[in-house]
Design an enzyme around this catalytic site. Structure first.
Site, PDB file in Angstrom:
ATOM      1  NE  ARG A   5      -5.798   3.608 -26.819  1.00  0.00           N
ATOM      2  CZ  ARG A   5      -4.416   3.932 -26.742  1.00  0.00           C
ATOM      3  NH1 ARG A   5      -5.176   2.351 -26.549  1.00  0.00           N
ATOM      4  NH2 ARG A   5      -3.376   4.030 -26.947  1.00  0.00           N
ATOM      5  CD  GLU A  63       7.656   4.583 -31.583  1.00  0.00           C
ATOM      6  OE1 GLU A  63       7.085   4.045 -31.405  1.00  0.00           O
ATOM      7  OE2 GLU A  63       8.653   5.093 -30.567  1.00  0.00           O
TER       8      GLU A  63
HETATM    9  P1  AMP Z   1       1.776   9.537 -32.203  1.00  0.00           P
HETATM   10  O1  AMP Z   1       1.358   9.489 -33.960  1.00  0.00           O
HETATM   11  O2  AMP Z   1       3.207   9.768 -32.317  1.00  0.00           O
HETATM   12  O3  AMP Z   1       1.258  11.583 -31.874  1.00  0.00           O
HETATM   13  O4  AMP Z   1       1.061   8.580 -31.054  1.00  0.00           O
HETATM   14  C1  AMP Z   1       0.163   8.874 -30.742  1.00  0.00           C
HETATM   15  C2  AMP Z   1      -0.841   7.759 -30.630  1.00  0.00           C
HETATM   16  O5  AMP Z   1      -0.365   6.717 -30.202  1.00  0.00           O
HETATM   17  C3  AMP Z   1      -1.960   7.827 -30.369  1.00  0.00           C
HETATM   18  O6  AMP Z   1      -3.126   7.141 -30.070  1.00  0.00           O
HETATM   19  C4  AMP Z   1      -2.009   7.125 -28.634  1.00  0.00           C
HETATM   20  O7  AMP Z   1      -2.957   6.236 -28.352  1.00  0.00           O
HETATM   21  C5  AMP Z   1      -0.471   6.312 -29.217  1.00  0.00           C
HETATM   22  N1  AMP Z   1       0.882   6.040 -28.168  1.00  0.00           N
HETATM   23  C6  AMP Z   1       1.845   6.387 -28.166  1.00  0.00           C
HETATM   24  N2  AMP Z   1       3.216   6.921 -27.285  1.00  0.00           N
HETATM   25  C7  AMP Z   1       1.921   5.859 -26.201  1.00  0.00           C
HETATM   26  C8  AMP Z   1       2.794   5.466 -25.856  1.00  0.00           C
HETATM   27  N3  AMP Z   1       3.887   6.298 -24.806  1.00  0.00           N
HETATM   28  N4  AMP Z   1       1.567   5.363 -24.236  1.00  0.00           N
HETATM   29  C9  AMP Z   1       0.364   5.069 -24.509  1.00  0.00           C
HETATM   30  N5  AMP Z   1       0.426   5.758 -26.306  1.00  0.00           N
HETATM   31  C10 AMP Z   1       0.330   6.015 -27.048  1.00  0.00           C
END
Ligand code: AMP
Length: 173
Positions: free
Chosen positions: A58, A95
């Site tokens: 995205r 996660e």
């Molecule tokens: P992080 O690495 O934990 O910052 O996760 C970010 C990535 O996971 C991004 O590319 C987001 O598109 C996706 N993502 C993680 N959590 C969410 C959420 N609650 N809603 C939408 N996309 C998420």
């Protein structure tokens, strides 16, 4: 125009306990999509940027619009195995388990100023891996930009020392 109101929340997707912030509803609304892109453009119009690195998938959507408007190059940070030329790779934890992202090794030249963009920052693990890739190639990360930030997950702490910018925040909701 309040772009936050156009983002849909899907509880318990893709797994129980996650509030998924769905930006497809923002993008299908032309006023909201334009407003989000314009706000990003206004922030970076006067900043010295050589290239925009968009994160799979995205981050490609907002990153390519912004690269076009700023008249700078666009480079895709892709999930492992998608880029055809020589790559640099970075591991990061999700996660559940691990993931890898890659950049073409000639995507960034030494000293280039790079803006990294993704749709959302949660824990910051994904974007930190992208920062590491840009730096491995000798680039300088000028800022990390997001449409949505989830401050409860403290992504900014993982990006200590790097400027972070977001258009919309979902906190405690
Ligand atoms: P992080 O690495 O934990 O910052 O996760 C970010 C990535 O996971 C991004 O590319 C987001 O598109 C996706 N993502 C993680 N959590 C969410 C959420 N609650 N809603 C939408 N996309 C998420």
């Amino acid at each position: 125009m309040n772009i936050k109101d156009t983002i849909r929340t899907i509880p318990d997707w893709p797994v129980k306990g996650i509030m998924f912030r769905d930006i497809t509803t923002l993008m299908q609304d032309p006023d909201a999509f334009r407003e989000a892109c314009d706000q990003l453009y206004e922030r970076y119009a006067e900043m010295e940027i050589d290239k925009i690195a968009g994160i799979d998938a995205r981050g490609f959507i907002f990153g390519s619009v912004l690269a076009y408007k700023l008249d700078v190059g666009f480079i895709p940070v892709r999930k492992k195995g998608k880029l055809p030329y020589k790559t640099v790779t970075e591991n990061y934890s999700l996660e559940y388990g691990n993931n890898e992202i890659e950049l073409h090794e000639d995507a960034v030249s030494k000293g280039e100023k790079i803006l990294i963009i993704d749709d959302l920052i949660a824990t910051g693990g994904t974007v930190k891996a992208a920062v590491n890739l840009v730096e491995k190639l000798g680039g300088e990360v000028v800022e990390c930009a997001f449409v949505v930030e989830l401050p409860d997950l403290k992504g900014r702490e993982k990006l200590k020392g790097y400027p972070v910018f977001s258009l919309v925040q979902f906190e405690g909701e």
